[in-house]
Design a protein around this motif. Structure first.
Motif, PDB file in Angstrom:
ATOM      1  N   ARG A 271       0.607  -1.122   0.074  1.00 36.38           N
ATOM      2  CA  ARG A 271      -0.046  -0.046  -0.113  1.00 36.38           C
ATOM      3  C   ARG A 271       0.966   1.331  -0.028  1.00 36.38           C
ATOM      4  NH1 ARG A 271      -2.875   0.354   6.202  1.00 36.38           N
ATOM      5  NH2 ARG A 271      -1.031   1.522   7.191  1.00 36.38           N
ATOM      6  N   GLY A 272       2.061   1.079   0.001  1.00 35.27           N
ATOM      7  CA  GLY A 272       3.154   2.326  -0.237  1.00 35.27           C
ATOM      8  C   GLY A 272       3.723   2.737   0.998  1.00 35.27           C
ATOM      9  N   ASP A 273       3.669   1.844   2.001  1.00 41.24           N
ATOM     10  CA  ASP A 273       4.398   2.408   3.434  1.00 41.24           C
ATOM     11  C   ASP A 273       5.694   1.746   3.324  1.00 41.24           C
ATOM     12  OD1 ASP A 273       2.278   3.959   4.272  1.00 41.24           O
ATOM     13  OD2 ASP A 273       1.293   2.435   5.188  1.00 41.24           O
ATOM     14  N   GLY A 274       6.360   1.299   2.249  1.00 42.67           N
ATOM     15  CA  GLY A 274       7.403   0.643   2.510  1.00 42.67           C
ATOM     16  C   GLY A 274       8.814   1.359   3.169  1.00 42.67           C
ATOM     17  N   GLY A 275       8.543   2.613   2.900  1.00 40.71           N
ATOM     18  CA  GLY A 275       9.676   3.655   3.310  1.00 40.71           C
ATOM     19  C   GLY A 275       9.826   4.012   4.993  1.00 40.71           C
ATOM     20  N   LEU A 276       8.780   3.374   5.446  1.00 43.14           N
ATOM     21  CA  LEU A 276       8.502   3.480   6.877  1.00 43.14           C
ATOM     22  C   LEU A 276       9.406   2.726   7.977  1.00 43.14           C
ATOM     23  CD1 LEU A 276       4.785   4.371   7.393  1.00 43.14           C
ATOM     24  CD2 LEU A 276       6.494   6.107   7.159  1.00 43.14           C
ATOM     25  N   ASP A 277       9.658   3.091   9.106  1.00 44.85           N
ATOM     26  CA  ASP A 277      10.482   2.183   9.816  1.00 44.85           C
ATOM     27  C   ASP A 277       9.395   0.828  10.188  1.00 44.85           C
ATOM     28  OD1 ASP A 277      12.763   1.787  11.748  1.00 44.85           O
ATOM     29  OD2 ASP A 277      10.941   1.170  13.081  1.00 44.85           O
ATOM     30  N   HIS A 278       9.929  -0.389  10.316  1.00 43.68           N
ATOM     31  CA  HIS A 278       9.333  -1.580  10.411  1.00 43.68           C
ATOM     32  C   HIS A 278       8.345  -1.586  11.767  1.00 43.68           C
ATOM     33  CE1 HIS A 278      12.953  -3.613  12.455  1.00 43.68           C
ATOM     34  NE2 HIS A 278      12.770  -2.538  12.970  1.00 43.68           N
ATOM     35  N   THR A 279       8.661  -0.593  12.779  1.00 45.70           N
ATOM     36  CA  THR A 279       7.584  -0.465  13.932  1.00 45.70           C
ATOM     37  C   THR A 279       6.199   0.028  13.563  1.00 45.70           C
ATOM     38  OG1 THR A 279       8.743   1.681  14.354  1.00 45.70           O
ATOM     39  CG2 THR A 279       9.556  -0.349  15.623  1.00 45.70           C
ATOM     40  N   ALA A 280       6.414   0.583  12.146  1.00 38.96           N
ATOM     41  CA  ALA A 280       5.129   1.201  11.748  1.00 38.96           C
ATOM     42  C   ALA A 280       3.832  -0.107  11.520  1.00 38.96           C
ATOM     43  CB  ALA A 280       5.221   2.128  10.381  1.00 38.96           C
ATOM     44  N   LEU A 281       4.192  -1.028  11.681  1.00 36.83           N
ATOM     45  CA  LEU A 281       3.233  -2.103  11.885  1.00 36.83           C
ATOM     46  C   LEU A 281       2.040  -1.849  12.920  1.00 36.83           C
ATOM     47  CD1 LEU A 281       5.064  -5.607  11.876  1.00 36.83           C
ATOM     48  CD2 LEU A 281       3.215  -5.030  10.399  1.00 36.83           C
ATOM     49  N   LEU A 282       2.680  -0.885  13.972  1.00 42.80           N
ATOM     50  CA  LEU A 282       1.331  -0.364  14.868  1.00 42.80           C
ATOM     51  C   LEU A 282       0.379   0.283  14.077  1.00 42.80           C
ATOM     52  CD1 LEU A 282       0.494   0.180  17.743  1.00 42.80           C
ATOM     53  CD2 LEU A 282       1.869   2.115  17.421  1.00 42.80           C
ATOM     54  N   ARG A 283       0.628   1.005  12.838  1.00 48.74           N
ATOM     55  CA  ARG A 283      -0.249   1.591  12.077  1.00 48.74           C
ATOM     56  C   ARG A 283      -1.327   0.607  11.723  1.00 48.74           C
ATOM     57  NH1 ARG A 283       1.913   5.718   7.696  1.00 48.74           N
ATOM     58  NH2 ARG A 283       2.338   7.680   8.871  1.00 48.74           N
ATOM     59  N   LEU A 284      -1.079  -0.497  11.284  1.00 55.67           N
ATOM     60  CA  LEU A 284      -1.879  -1.482  10.618  1.00 55.67           C
ATOM     61  C   LEU A 284      -2.663  -2.054  11.567  1.00 55.67           C
ATOM     62  CD1 LEU A 284      -2.776  -2.898   8.330  1.00 55.67           C
ATOM     63  CD2 LEU A 284      -0.926  -4.490   8.494  1.00 55.67           C
ATOM     64  N   VAL A 285      -2.112  -2.425  12.836  1.00 57.77           N
ATOM     65  CA  VAL A 285      -2.817  -3.088  14.021  1.00 57.77           C
ATOM     66  C   VAL A 285      -4.042  -1.974  14.397  1.00 57.77           C
ATOM     67  CG1 VAL A 285      -2.732  -4.119  16.380  1.00 57.77           C
ATOM     68  CG2 VAL A 285      -0.999  -4.570  14.779  1.00 57.77           C
ATOM     69  N   GLU A 286      -3.525  -0.917  14.418  1.00 56.20           N
ATOM     70  CA  GLU A 286      -4.655   0.198  14.801  1.00 56.20           C
ATOM     71  C   GLU A 286      -5.902   0.182  13.830  1.00 56.20           C
ATOM     72  OE1 GLU A 286      -2.257   3.562  17.486  1.00 56.20           O
ATOM     73  OE2 GLU A 286      -2.329   3.768  15.139  1.00 56.20           O
ATOM     74  N   GLU A 287      -5.488   0.216  12.583  1.00 53.20           N
ATOM     75  CA  GLU A 287      -6.411   0.201  11.506  1.00 53.20           C
ATOM     76  C   GLU A 287      -7.334  -1.187  11.644  1.00 53.20           C
ATOM     77  OE1 GLU A 287      -4.486   1.017   8.050  1.00 53.20           O
ATOM     78  OE2 GLU A 287      -3.492   2.558   8.511  1.00 53.20           O
ATOM     79  N   LEU A 288      -6.750  -2.384  11.582  1.00 55.00           N
ATOM     80  CA  LEU A 288      -7.521  -3.622  11.856  1.00 55.00           C
ATOM     81  C   LEU A 288      -8.221  -3.411  13.105  1.00 55.00           C
ATOM     82  CD1 LEU A 288      -4.603  -6.043  10.955  1.00 55.00           C
ATOM     83  CD2 LEU A 288      -6.833  -5.498   9.619  1.00 55.00           C
ATOM     84  N   SER A 289      -8.142  -2.676  14.463  1.00 56.05           N
ATOM     85  CA  SER A 289      -8.737  -2.626  15.429  1.00 56.05           C
ATOM     86  C   SER A 289      -9.885  -1.314  15.328  1.00 56.05           C
ATOM     87  CB  SER A 289      -7.833  -2.474  16.559  1.00 56.05           C
ATOM     88  OG  SER A 289      -6.881  -3.420  16.754  1.00 56.05           O
ATOM     89  N   GLY A 290      -9.902  -0.790  14.160  1.00 56.28           N
ATOM     90  CA  GLY A 290     -10.676   0.492  14.208  1.00 56.28           C
ATOM     91  C   GLY A 290     -10.357   1.576  14.957  1.00 56.28           C
ATOM     92  N   ARG A 291      -9.156   1.706  15.309  1.00 52.15           N
ATOM     93  CA  ARG A 291      -8.460   2.637  16.251  1.00 52.15           C
ATOM     94  C   ARG A 291      -7.404   3.452  15.467  1.00 52.15           C
ATOM     95  NH1 ARG A 291     -10.145   1.777  21.352  1.00 52.15           N
ATOM     96  NH2 ARG A 291      -8.625   3.242  22.171  1.00 52.15           N
ATOM     97  N   SER A 292      -7.564   3.718  14.318  1.00 47.44           N
ATOM     98  CA  SER A 292      -6.579   4.885  13.493  1.00 47.44           C
ATOM     99  C   SER A 292      -6.512   5.995  14.387  1.00 47.44           C
ATOM    100  CB  SER A 292      -6.957   4.818  12.027  1.00 47.44           C
ATOM    101  OG  SER A 292      -7.124   3.666  11.477  1.00 47.44           O
ATOM    102  N   ARG A 293      -5.315   6.651  14.411  1.00 46.27           N
ATOM    103  CA  ARG A 293      -5.139   7.841  15.192  1.00 46.27           C
ATOM    104  C   ARG A 293      -4.976   8.965  13.950  1.00 46.27           C
ATOM    105  NH1 ARG A 293      -1.686   7.079  19.732  1.00 46.27           N
ATOM    106  NH2 ARG A 293      -1.118   9.367  19.482  1.00 46.27           N
ATOM    107  N   GLU A 294      -5.941  10.259  14.564  1.00 43.22           N
ATOM    108  CA  GLU A 294      -5.962  11.379  13.867  1.00 43.22           C
ATOM    109  C   GLU A 294      -4.636  12.093  13.569  1.00 43.22           C
ATOM    110  OE1 GLU A 294      -9.184  13.674  15.063  1.00 43.22           O
ATOM    111  OE2 GLU A 294     -10.565  12.161  14.329  1.00 43.22           O
ATOM    112  N   ASP A 295      -3.702  12.013  14.953  1.00 38.84           N
ATOM    113  CA  ASP A 295      -2.499  12.670  15.104  1.00 38.84           C
ATOM    114  C   ASP A 295      -1.456  11.889  14.502  1.00 38.84           C
ATOM    115  OD1 ASP A 295      -2.549  10.622  16.749  1.00 38.84           O
ATOM    116  OD2 ASP A 295      -1.529  11.827  18.236  1.00 38.84           O
ATOM    117  N   ASP A 296      -1.821  10.786  13.616  1.00 41.34           N
ATOM    118  CA  ASP A 296      -0.596   9.960  13.041  1.00 41.34           C
ATOM    119  C   ASP A 296      -0.159  10.748  12.019  1.00 41.34           C
ATOM    120  OD1 ASP A 296       0.992   8.078  12.259  1.00 41.34           O
ATOM    121  OD2 ASP A 296      -0.387   6.421  11.841  1.00 41.34           O
ATOM    122  N   PRO A 297       1.158  11.203  11.698  1.00 42.66           N
ATOM    123  CA  PRO A 297       1.833  11.961  10.621  1.00 42.66           C
ATOM    124  C   PRO A 297       1.705  10.881   9.303  1.00 42.66           C
ATOM    125  CG  PRO A 297       3.621  11.102  12.192  1.00 42.66           C
ATOM    126  CD  PRO A 297       2.026  10.739  12.811  1.00 42.66           C
ATOM    127  N   ALA A 298       1.387  11.660   8.351  1.00 42.81           N
ATOM    128  CA  ALA A 298       1.276  10.941   6.952  1.00 42.81           C
ATOM    129  C   ALA A 298       2.534  10.353   6.634  1.00 42.81           C
ATOM    130  CB  ALA A 298       0.997  11.893   5.885  1.00 42.81           C
TER     131      ALA A 298
END
Length: 298
Positions: A271-298
């Motif tokens: 989906r285009g996030d390959g340039g992020l640090d591997h800890t960005a898996l946190l983003r995906l877990v939040e999305e799968l849980s319906g808890r995406s953060r509005e303050d998450d930088p693009a």
């Protein structure tokens, strides 16, 4: 003074080469992008005009490159290491590549009168800067012993793990564990946040018990701060998990949890996030849980 030709001055390679300079070696650096070479020269290294120039006068050649094809491209060809390094040169590939490719490089290097080791590292960018990497080395015992003065300027834990290709096999196991651990830490953080727990206090007590791990020690602050600037890019971890999957298939070994981690990492890269640090898996877990953060930088 031992002269080291260093090829690959990226996120990991530049601080590693710099540590060799400060450790007393004469280091000749080469990189595809000339800006990194200029930075290295500012730190006391010598700038090479190409691969042949970097290795021609070297006693030791170190490569730190993204993937198997990159290493093969540097080793072979008329401008490559094998064609231009002097006989007896110690060639230490510290990239993370396929174990079978590492074994082939050792065989072909020997045919050219060179001593080739595979010595991938673990610890990430900060450990490279601090010179405290963990180094897993495959190759002949005498060659490993000869490489130690160089490796000891780069790492704190240096282990000979077997013949050529063994270092890459151990690194594959390392990447399997790291991906799974990051995924579980990400799940734990989302779980804690969902229950309104004081997350920092929870992380501290978890890190002090049986759940303690290197991700808590080195990576969790960035995850809590939502800083996903790449210390190790998801795209590279995706590549490494492909190595794990292929090697496990060849050996007939099941890696069910690792396969899930590989799918999660692969989906982020797709989906285009390959340039992020591997800890960005946190983003995906939040999305799968319906808890995406509005303050998450693009």
């Amino acid at each position: 003074m031992t002269t080291v030709g260093f090829i690959g001055l990226g996120i990991m390679g530049l601080p590693m080469a710099t540590n060799l300079v400060t450790g007393g070696f004469e280091v000749i650096g080469h990189n595809r992008s000339p800006g990194k070479v200029a930075t290295f020269a500012e730190r006391g290294g010598r700038a090479a005009n190409g691969i042949a120039d970097a290795v021609r006068d070297a006693d030791v050649v170190v490569t730190m490159l993204p993937d198997s094809p990159d290493v093969e491209a540097v080793m072979y060809g008329s401008d490559g290491v094998f064609a231009n390094a002097k006989p007896g040169t110690l060639v230490i590939d510290m990239s993370t590549i396929r174990p079978d490719v590492a074994a082939k490089l050792a065989k072909d290097g020997s045919a050219n009168g060179l001593r080739v080791l595979d010595a991938p590292v673990s610890g990430g960018e900060q450990a490279a800067v601090d010179g405290i990497l963990s180094v897993m080395v495959g190759g002949a015992p005498d060659d490993v012993a000869a490489a130690r003065p160089v490796l000891e300027k780069l790492g704190r834990t240096i282990m000979h793990v077997g013949p050529a290709g063994s270092g890459q096999t151990v690194k594959a196991a390392n990447q399997l564990i790291v991906a799974g651990t990051i995924g579980l830490v990400a799940e734990a953080l989302v779980f804690l946040d969902a229950h309104d727990v004081d997350t920092r206090s929870a992380v501290e007590v978890l890190a002090g018990g049986l759940a303690g791990n290197a991700i808590f020690d080195r990576k969790v602050e960035g995850m809590l701060a939502r800083n996903f600037a790449p210390g190790f890019r998801l795209a590279l971890h995706h590549k490494d998990l492909g190595i794990v999957s292929a090697a496990a298939r060849d050996a007939g070994v099941a890696t069910p949890l690792g396969s899930v981690a590989a799918q999660l990492v692969g989906s982020m890269v797709a989906r285009g996030d390959g340039g992020l640090d591997h800890t960005a898996l946190l983003r995906l877990v939040e999305e799968l849980s319906g808890r995406s953060r509005e303050d998450d930088p693009a």
